[in-house]
Design a protein around this motif. Structure first.
Motif, PDB file in Angstrom:
ATOM      1  N   ASP A  85       0.841  -1.268  -0.058  1.00 16.94           N
ATOM      2  CA  ASP A  85       0.203   0.127   0.131  1.00 16.94           C
ATOM      3  C   ASP A  85       0.768   1.122  -0.053  1.00 16.94           C
ATOM      4  O   ASP A  85       2.072   1.231  -0.208  1.00 16.94           O
ATOM      5  CB  ASP A  85      -1.005   0.152   1.393  1.00 16.94           C
ATOM      6  CG  ASP A  85      -0.486  -0.153   2.587  1.00 16.94           C
ATOM      7  OD1 ASP A  85       0.946   0.244   2.745  1.00 16.94           O
ATOM      8  OD2 ASP A  85      -0.805  -0.827   3.547  1.00 16.94           O
ATOM      9  N   THR A  86       0.113   2.427  -0.015  1.00 10.26           N
ATOM     10  CA  THR A  86       1.050   3.627   0.178  1.00 10.26           C
ATOM     11  C   THR A  86       0.547   4.474   1.274  1.00 10.26           C
ATOM     12  O   THR A  86      -0.670   4.147   1.652  1.00 10.26           O
ATOM     13  CB  THR A  86       0.972   4.607  -1.226  1.00 10.26           C
ATOM     14  OG1 THR A  86      -0.485   4.896  -1.327  1.00 10.26           O
ATOM     15  CG2 THR A  86       1.592   3.742  -2.525  1.00 10.26           C
ATOM     16  N   LEU A  87       1.374   5.244   1.964  1.00 11.70           N
ATOM     17  CA  LEU A  87       0.961   5.877   3.222  1.00 11.70           C
ATOM     18  C   LEU A  87       1.432   7.315   3.228  1.00 11.70           C
ATOM     19  O   LEU A  87       2.555   7.630   2.612  1.00 11.70           O
ATOM     20  CB  LEU A  87       1.700   5.046   4.351  1.00 11.70           C
ATOM     21  CG  LEU A  87       1.357   3.792   4.513  1.00 11.70           C
ATOM     22  CD1 LEU A  87       2.364   3.218   5.703  1.00 11.70           C
ATOM     23  CD2 LEU A  87      -0.023   3.374   5.045  1.00 11.70           C
ATOM     24  N   LEU A  88       0.862   8.155   3.861  1.00  7.95           N
ATOM     25  CA  LEU A  88       1.090   9.657   3.829  1.00  7.95           C
ATOM     26  C   LEU A  88       1.042   9.816   5.349  1.00  7.95           C
ATOM     27  O   LEU A  88      -0.506   9.839   5.861  1.00  7.95           O
ATOM     28  CB  LEU A  88       0.314  10.541   2.972  1.00  7.95           C
ATOM     29  CG  LEU A  88       0.720  12.075   3.115  1.00  7.95           C
ATOM     30  CD1 LEU A  88       2.021  12.176   2.692  1.00  7.95           C
ATOM     31  CD2 LEU A  88      -0.550  12.773   2.229  1.00  7.95           C
ATOM     32  N   TYR A  89       1.797  10.496   6.238  1.00  6.70           N
ATOM     33  CA  TYR A  89       1.748  10.885   7.657  1.00  6.70           C
ATOM     34  C   TYR A  89       2.232  12.224   7.779  1.00  6.70           C
ATOM     35  O   TYR A  89       2.597  12.851   6.794  1.00  6.70           O
ATOM     36  CB  TYR A  89       2.878  10.141   8.427  1.00  6.70           C
ATOM     37  CG  TYR A  89       2.935   8.496   8.469  1.00  6.70           C
ATOM     38  CD1 TYR A  89       2.189   7.879   9.193  1.00  6.70           C
ATOM     39  CD2 TYR A  89       3.703   8.097   7.347  1.00  6.70           C
ATOM     40  CE1 TYR A  89       2.273   6.391   9.040  1.00  6.70           C
ATOM     41  CE2 TYR A  89       3.721   6.504   7.140  1.00  6.70           C
ATOM     42  CZ  TYR A  89       3.232   5.806   8.118  1.00  6.70           C
ATOM     43  OH  TYR A  89       3.325   4.490   8.206  1.00  6.70           O
ATOM     44  N   ARG A  90       1.475  12.926   9.046  1.00  9.87           N
ATOM     45  CA  ARG A  90       1.888  14.046   9.283  1.00  9.87           C
ATOM     46  C   ARG A  90       2.665  14.041  10.535  1.00  9.87           C
ATOM     47  O   ARG A  90       2.326  13.278  11.488  1.00  9.87           O
ATOM     48  CB  ARG A  90       0.919  15.117   9.522  1.00  9.87           C
ATOM     49  CG  ARG A  90       1.352  16.501   9.972  1.00  9.87           C
ATOM     50  CD  ARG A  90       0.421  17.516   9.829  1.00  9.87           C
ATOM     51  NE  ARG A  90       0.329  17.653   8.282  1.00  9.87           N
ATOM     52  CZ  ARG A  90      -0.919  18.194   7.703  1.00  9.87           C
ATOM     53  NH1 ARG A  90      -1.898  18.738   8.381  1.00  9.87           N
ATOM     54  NH2 ARG A  90      -0.863  18.474   6.520  1.00  9.87           N
ATOM     55  N   LEU A  91       4.084  14.307  10.692  1.00  6.57           N
ATOM     56  CA  LEU A  91       4.943  14.291  11.885  1.00  6.57           C
ATOM     57  C   LEU A  91       5.532  15.463  12.337  1.00  6.57           C
ATOM     58  O   LEU A  91       5.688  16.572  11.497  1.00  6.57           O
ATOM     59  CB  LEU A  91       6.228  13.334  11.409  1.00  6.57           C
ATOM     60  CG  LEU A  91       6.045  11.923  10.588  1.00  6.57           C
ATOM     61  CD1 LEU A  91       7.260  11.503  10.188  1.00  6.57           C
ATOM     62  CD2 LEU A  91       5.412  11.074  11.517  1.00  6.57           C
ATOM     63  N   PRO A  92       5.754  15.578  13.611  1.00  4.49           N
ATOM     64  CA  PRO A  92       6.131  16.586  14.275  1.00  4.49           C
ATOM     65  C   PRO A  92       8.069  16.789  13.807  1.00  4.49           C
ATOM     66  O   PRO A  92       8.277  15.528  13.694  1.00  4.49           O
ATOM     67  CB  PRO A  92       6.128  16.425  15.756  1.00  4.49           C
ATOM     68  CG  PRO A  92       5.955  14.994  16.053  1.00  4.49           C
ATOM     69  CD  PRO A  92       5.508  14.675  14.639  1.00  4.49           C
ATOM     70  N   LEU A  93       8.347  17.960  13.659  1.00  4.35           N
ATOM     71  CA  LEU A  93       9.924  17.840  13.049  1.00  4.35           C
ATOM     72  C   LEU A  93      10.649  17.162  14.269  1.00  4.35           C
ATOM     73  O   LEU A  93      11.688  16.567  13.925  1.00  4.35           O
ATOM     74  CB  LEU A  93      10.393  19.421  12.743  1.00  4.35           C
ATOM     75  CG  LEU A  93       9.974  19.865  11.455  1.00  4.35           C
ATOM     76  CD1 LEU A  93      10.310  21.229  11.482  1.00  4.35           C
ATOM     77  CD2 LEU A  93      10.673  18.991  10.566  1.00  4.35           C
ATOM     78  N   GLN A  94      10.382  17.490  15.443  1.00  9.87           N
ATOM     79  CA  GLN A  94      11.038  16.716  16.380  1.00  9.87           C
ATOM     80  C   GLN A  94      10.077  15.939  17.538  1.00  9.87           C
ATOM     81  O   GLN A  94       8.918  16.451  18.049  1.00  9.87           O
ATOM     82  CB  GLN A  94      11.858  17.730  17.306  1.00  9.87           C
ATOM     83  CG  GLN A  94      13.000  18.509  16.662  1.00  9.87           C
ATOM     84  CD  GLN A  94      14.101  17.609  16.238  1.00  9.87           C
ATOM     85  OE1 GLN A  94      14.141  16.470  16.796  1.00  9.87           O
ATOM     86  NE2 GLN A  94      14.683  17.934  15.091  1.00  9.87           N
ATOM     87  N   PRO A  95      10.313  14.664  17.610  1.00 12.06           N
ATOM     88  CA  PRO A  95       9.273  13.804  18.309  1.00 12.06           C
ATOM     89  C   PRO A  95       9.237  14.150  19.890  1.00 12.06           C
ATOM     90  O   PRO A  95       8.324  14.000  20.457  1.00 12.06           O
ATOM     91  CB  PRO A  95       9.649  12.503  18.176  1.00 12.06           C
ATOM     92  CG  PRO A  95      11.344  12.497  18.031  1.00 12.06           C
ATOM     93  CD  PRO A  95      11.402  13.812  17.256  1.00 12.06           C
ATOM     94  N   GLY A  96      10.207  14.948  20.499  1.00 13.48           N
ATOM     95  CA  GLY A  96      10.058  15.277  21.971  1.00 13.48           C
ATOM     96  C   GLY A  96       9.998  14.171  22.855  1.00 13.48           C
ATOM     97  O   GLY A  96      10.626  13.085  22.661  1.00 13.48           O
ATOM     98  N   ASP A  97       8.787  14.155  23.581  1.00 13.17           N
ATOM     99  CA  ASP A  97       8.632  13.245  24.696  1.00 13.17           C
ATOM    100  C   ASP A  97       7.734  12.215  24.244  1.00 13.17           C
ATOM    101  O   ASP A  97       7.147  11.309  24.848  1.00 13.17           O
ATOM    102  CB  ASP A  97       8.157  13.773  25.945  1.00 13.17           C
ATOM    103  CG  ASP A  97       6.682  14.657  25.706  1.00 13.17           C
ATOM    104  OD1 ASP A  97       6.107  14.455  24.549  1.00 13.17           O
ATOM    105  OD2 ASP A  97       6.295  15.118  26.772  1.00 13.17           O
ATOM    106  N   GLY A  98       7.221  11.994  22.838  1.00 13.79           N
ATOM    107  CA  GLY A  98       6.578  11.234  22.232  1.00 13.79           C
ATOM    108  C   GLY A  98       5.020  11.817  22.311  1.00 13.79           C
ATOM    109  O   GLY A  98       4.243  10.793  21.854  1.00 13.79           O
TER     110      GLY A  98
END
Length: 477
Positions: A298-311
């Motif tokens: 399949d194909t996936l598209l996420y939105r991520l924070p630039l820095q994961p920090g504390d999760g």
């Protein structure tokens, strides 16, 4: 849905070359497609050999636009270099057997006239120190280096062999190496999900990491590892700022439902802001050992924070494109979620399929580059591209009409010209002098027309935007 297989065959007016992809049947729903042309490098598996085709450009209807030099090519696409539209592709020799997916070659850059601008083939000194650069007009190249290392943690020998996966940032003008990174220096071999099996020796090194993509995001790099199921975000020193792992989420914590991935290809960043960015990837999700209905591609598209920090900022799954029936591509593939009209494009690597989806994921167009097993497409792209090659002229041949054995036909093509709408036809009769006798509508890569019975020579001209822009040689009948 009916999918037609594109047939291969020679043209009469082009120079001797391997057979070219001709118009095939494609399924189209009638919904709007993104403007542009398809950039592909099909690979054809014959019964006794593998024939990797040159870089090629097609329309949605399967009409050939450009057939590149007779070399093995991959990763063919359009991009800007020095502010100018530029074509690029890797070309060389691909390996088979246990080292499938590796190769030896160079990267070629072409201008809008298909002339070679640069050939990048640096002398890799694998201990080159990192240097910094200011101008980003650079090229990122991956490399594999057989390296001896301790494999006891993977139940191997202390003097085992692996493929160290590296990438280099290079100035194409000078071949100067500006940056070097080694997976073996930054990632533990025990992070790999790839079985050691009978590999790990000098003859068959252990492909524990398998780098298949690197791109820059600002002054950082995004590196993809197929065999650790992980995407790495590196800073300008080469240190890893975070890991986005397909099974656990890595530094971001648990992934959303339907958001896990394995053996992925082609991650790319989109919509980068000061705090977040979108990440697309082609999720192969399987291999020969576990190819089953539980692991479709399949194909996936996420939105991520630039820095994961504390999760606390969990990955958000924006899109999850599946296929009906399910597809299983064990290797290769690409996914573009942001075509110019909002559509999306995927190519399925080991399966020679190209699919364009609407913004909501509905299939709008699907085509094939050949039958399953016999063909594949490493990656494919759709780009708007316009060219009228300045270094070549239309190619014209005049041949007897074979079916009726009387009269002659002309066959004309202009390899790489994207906007020809018609051909003017001029002839020389027994009276002498060149005279225009009409125009012929453009009918694809090669257009044929009947030559007047009284003509002694023929010449054609390419019409673009209502103007004749280039003429062929004068050809005797």
């Amino acid at each position: 849905m009916k999918l037609g297989i594109c047939r291969y065959g020679p043209t009469k007016s082009s120079s001797p070359r391997p057979s070219t992809l001709q118009s095939g049947r494609f399924d189209a729903t009638g919904e709007p497609l993104a403007p542009g042309l398809l950039f592909v490098t099909p690979t054809i598996h014959a019964s006794d050999s593998t024939v990797e085709q040159p870089a090629q450009i097609y329309t949605n209807q399967g009409q050939l636009i450009w057939f590149g030099p007779n070399v093995t090519a991959n990763n063919f696409k359009w991009q800007l270099f020095d502010g100018e539209p530029t074509l690029s592709y890797w070309n060389g020799v691909s390996s088979n057997g246990v080292n499938t997916g590796h190769g030896y070659g160079n990267v070629t850059l072409l201008d809008t006239n298909y002339n070679v601008k640069h050939v990048v083939c640096p002398d890799f000194n694998l201990t080159t120190p990192t240097t910094r650069h200011m101008n980003r007009n650079t090229l990122l190249i991956t490399a594999y280096n057989a390296t001896q290392t301790d494999l006891t943690a993977m139940n191997g020998t202390s003097d085992g062999w692996v493929f160290d996966c590296l990438f280099f940032e290079i100035d194409p003008r000078t071949n100067e190496i500006l940056f070097r990174w080694s997976a073996l220096e930054h990632v533990a071999i025990t992070d790999s999900h790839e079985p050691l099996g009978q590999t790990g020796n000098a003859s068959v090194p252990y492909d524990w990491f398998h780098i298949n993509s690197v791109t820059n995001m600002g002054d950082h790099y995004i590196v993809n590892s197929r065999h650790t199921w992980t995407i790495y975000y590196l800073n300008f020193t080469g240190s890893i700022d975070w890991r986005f792992a397909g099974d656990t989420g890595g530094d971001f914590g648990a992934l959303p439902e339907e958001g896990t991935f394995r053996r992925q290809h082609h991650p790319r960043a989109h919509n980068v802001t000061e705090s977040t960015f979108d990440l697309s990837l082609f999720n192969n999700n399987n291999q020969a050992l576990d190819n089953s209905s539980s692991h479709p591609t399949d194909t996936l598209l996420y939105r991520l924070p630039l820095q994961p920090g504390d999760g606390s900022a969990a990955p958000e799954l924006l899109r999850h494109l599946t296929n009906d029936p399910p597809l299983f591509a064990e290797s290769q593939g690409s996914y573009t979620p942001d075509l110019s009209n909002g559509n999306q494009l995927a190519t399925f690597g080991q399966l020679p399929l190209i699919t364009e989806y609407g913004p909501d994921g509905e299939v709008r167009w699907t085509g094939r580059a050949g039958p399953d097993v016999e063909s594949q497409i490493y990656r494919g792209f759709k780009e708007e591209w316009h060219a009228s090659p300045s270094s070549t002229s239309p190619s014209l041949v005049v041949l007897p009409n074979g079916s009726e054995k009387t009269g002659y036909y002309g066959y004309v093509s202009w390899n790489g010209a994207t906007d020809v709408s018609a051909w003017t036809v001029d002839v020389v009769g027994r009276w002498g002098g060149l005279r225009k006798v009409g125009e012929v509508r453009f009918r694809g890569f090669e257009t044929s027309f009947e030559v007047p019975c009284w003509a002694t020579s023929v010449q054609v001209g390419a019409v673009v935007d209502g103007m004749e822009v280039r003429r062929s040689d004068l050809v005797s009948v």
